[in-house]
Motif scaffolding. Structure first.
Motif, PDB file in Angstrom:
ATOM      1  N   LYS A   1     -23.777  65.701  22.905  1.00  0.00           N
ATOM      2  CA  LYS A   1     -24.785  66.586  23.480  1.00  0.00           C
ATOM      3  C   LYS A   1     -25.371  67.519  22.435  1.00  0.00           C
ATOM      4  N   GLY A   2     -24.784  67.576  21.291  1.00  0.00           N
ATOM      5  CA  GLY A   2     -25.306  68.428  20.231  1.00  0.00           C
ATOM      6  C   GLY A   2     -24.432  68.352  18.996  1.00  0.00           C
ATOM      7  N   CYS A   3     -24.970  68.777  17.864  1.00  0.00           N
ATOM      8  CA  CYS A   3     -24.236  68.851  16.597  1.00  0.00           C
ATOM      9  C   CYS A   3     -25.029  69.727  15.651  1.00  0.00           C
TER      10      CYS A   3
ATOM     11  N   ARG B   1     -31.294  63.977  15.783  1.00  0.00           N
ATOM     12  CA  ARG B   1     -31.917  63.340  16.950  1.00  0.00           C
ATOM     13  C   ARG B   1     -31.469  61.893  17.116  1.00  0.00           C
ATOM     14  N   GLU B   2     -30.890  61.312  16.044  1.00  0.00           N
ATOM     15  CA  GLU B   2     -30.358  59.954  16.132  1.00  0.00           C
ATOM     16  C   GLU B   2     -28.917  59.932  16.632  1.00  0.00           C
ATOM     17  N   ILE B   3     -28.318  61.122  16.782  1.00  0.00           N
ATOM     18  CA  ILE B   3     -26.933  61.226  17.235  1.00  0.00           C
ATOM     19  C   ILE B   3     -26.842  61.667  18.694  1.00  0.00           C
ATOM     20  N   VAL B   4     -27.611  62.690  19.049  1.00  0.00           N
ATOM     21  CA  VAL B   4     -27.564  63.237  20.408  1.00  0.00           C
ATOM     22  C   VAL B   4     -27.960  62.157  21.419  1.00  0.00           C
TER      23      VAL B   4
ATOM     24  N   ASP C   1     -21.688  54.020  19.196  1.00  0.00           N
ATOM     25  CA  ASP C   1     -23.030  53.746  18.690  1.00  0.00           C
ATOM     26  C   ASP C   1     -23.191  54.118  17.228  1.00  0.00           C
ATOM     27  N   ILE C   2     -22.306  54.967  16.724  1.00  0.00           N
ATOM     28  CA  ILE C   2     -22.502  55.448  15.348  1.00  0.00           C
ATOM     29  C   ILE C   2     -21.340  55.091  14.422  1.00  0.00           C
ATOM     30  N   SER C   3     -20.306  54.455  14.946  1.00  0.00           N
ATOM     31  CA  SER C   3     -19.151  54.089  14.121  1.00  0.00           C
ATOM     32  C   SER C   3     -18.742  52.653  14.401  1.00  0.00           C
TER      33      SER C   3
END
Length: 311
Positions: free
Chosen positions: A32-34, A47-50, A56-58
């Motif tokens: 939800k945020g970083c 914006r590519e993580i939230v 999806d990222i690992s």
């Protein structure tokens, strides 16, 4: 409440000012945020993580362990701290420490987790370097006495469990005191370095060599075949004799080694006794004129039999 007087954009500015990576996830594991530091560490834009999950990222093998840790934290509540590896989107692996806490809403219901990441990759690399230095002989960069004996003991234990033998060699540079006396200790050190480099470079995968002390080297072989060990020893002996080392006058310095070879006689034989017989073979090679390989038989033991456990 902390930051309650700030607007959302201001809270994000505060988080982005922090050098420590920070992230938030909801109870379903969705980011939800970083902050900016987290995005840099992962190698993606914020914006590519939230809106994504860790899957999806690992890579899956990393994502599964992270997801399971998050799930355990949400079941138990409280805090969680552990070391792990992450893999950036460019494929680089980093060693990190996760510090996470469960988040609750105003009604006391679990809403997700918040976490920080401490990158300890350089510290881990230094730990590995220091551990390696503790096992290495300063002059030759081979395993030191403690490390090569520890390797031998572990290998012998494994071989015993499998009812297998092991082979090893004791090697000694011939007339080394004469080299030091005639050409100086600096040249003696060069001889040891070159012999050590040759031994380590010419051994096969699985073979290990260490400097036992002075001009003596111990080679622990992966193969348990005695004839194979003898052939390896003969090849090393000849290659050392072919070394090109010059003395101050420009003349070639002749360097040779003597080698004793031994194989464990049975699975119950202590590894120290195998070394003792290889040592006896080494001294027999010296008595036979040096620059030789002697395979020790079952009854060959030196007169000054050492306790290699205590040596």
């Amino acid at each position: 409440m902390l930051f309650s007087h700030l607007l959302p954009d201001q809270v994000q500015d505060v988080l982005d000012a922090l050098p420590t990576p920070v992230f938030f996830k909801d109870r379903h594991g969705v980011y939800k945020g970083c902050n900016r530091a987290f995005a840099r560490l992962i190698g993606r834009r914020r914006r590519e993580i939230v809106g994504l999950t860790v899957f999806d990222i690992s890579p899956e093998e990393y994502a599964k362990s992270h997801f399971d840790a998050d799930a355990a934290l949400m079941r138990s509540g409280g805090e969680q701290r552990y070391e792990a590896q992450i893999k950036r989107c460019d494929g680089e692996r980093r060693h990190v420490v996760f510090h996470k806490a469960a988040l609750y809403d105003a009604q006391g219901e679990l809403s997700g987790i918040v976490g920080t990441i401490l990158d300890i990759t350089e510290r881990k690399a230094l730990e590995v370097q220091l551990a390696d230095m503790a096992e290495r002989d300063a002059l030759t960069c081979l395993f030191n006495r403690r490390a090569i004996l520890a390797h031998l003991e572990a290998l012998h234990r494994d071989r015993r469990q499998a009812s297998q033998s092991l082979c090893l060699m004791m090697c000694d540079v011939d007339h080394f005191k004469r080299i030091n006396d005639r050409h100086g200790h600096a040249k003696g050190d060069e001889v040891l370095r070159q012999v050590a480099h040759l031994l380590s470079g010419k051994l096969r995968d699985g073979d290990r060599v260490g400097r036992i002390g002075g001009e003596e080297f111990l080679i622990v072989l992966a193969s348990a075949d005695l004839e194979d060990a003898r052939q390896v020893a003969e090849r090393l002996r000849q290659q050392v004799a072919d070394l090109s080392i010059t003395c101050a006058e420009g003349a070639r310095l002749e360097v040779t080694i003597s080698i004793g070879v031994a194989r464990s006689l049975h699975q119950d034989e202590d590894w120290a006794d195998v070394i003792a017989r290889a040592d006896a073979g080494l001294y027999a090679a010296k008595r036979a004129g040096r620059d030789k390989v002697i395979v020790a038989d079952a009854h060959m033991l030196p007169a000054n039999h050492k306790d290699w456990h205590q040596a």
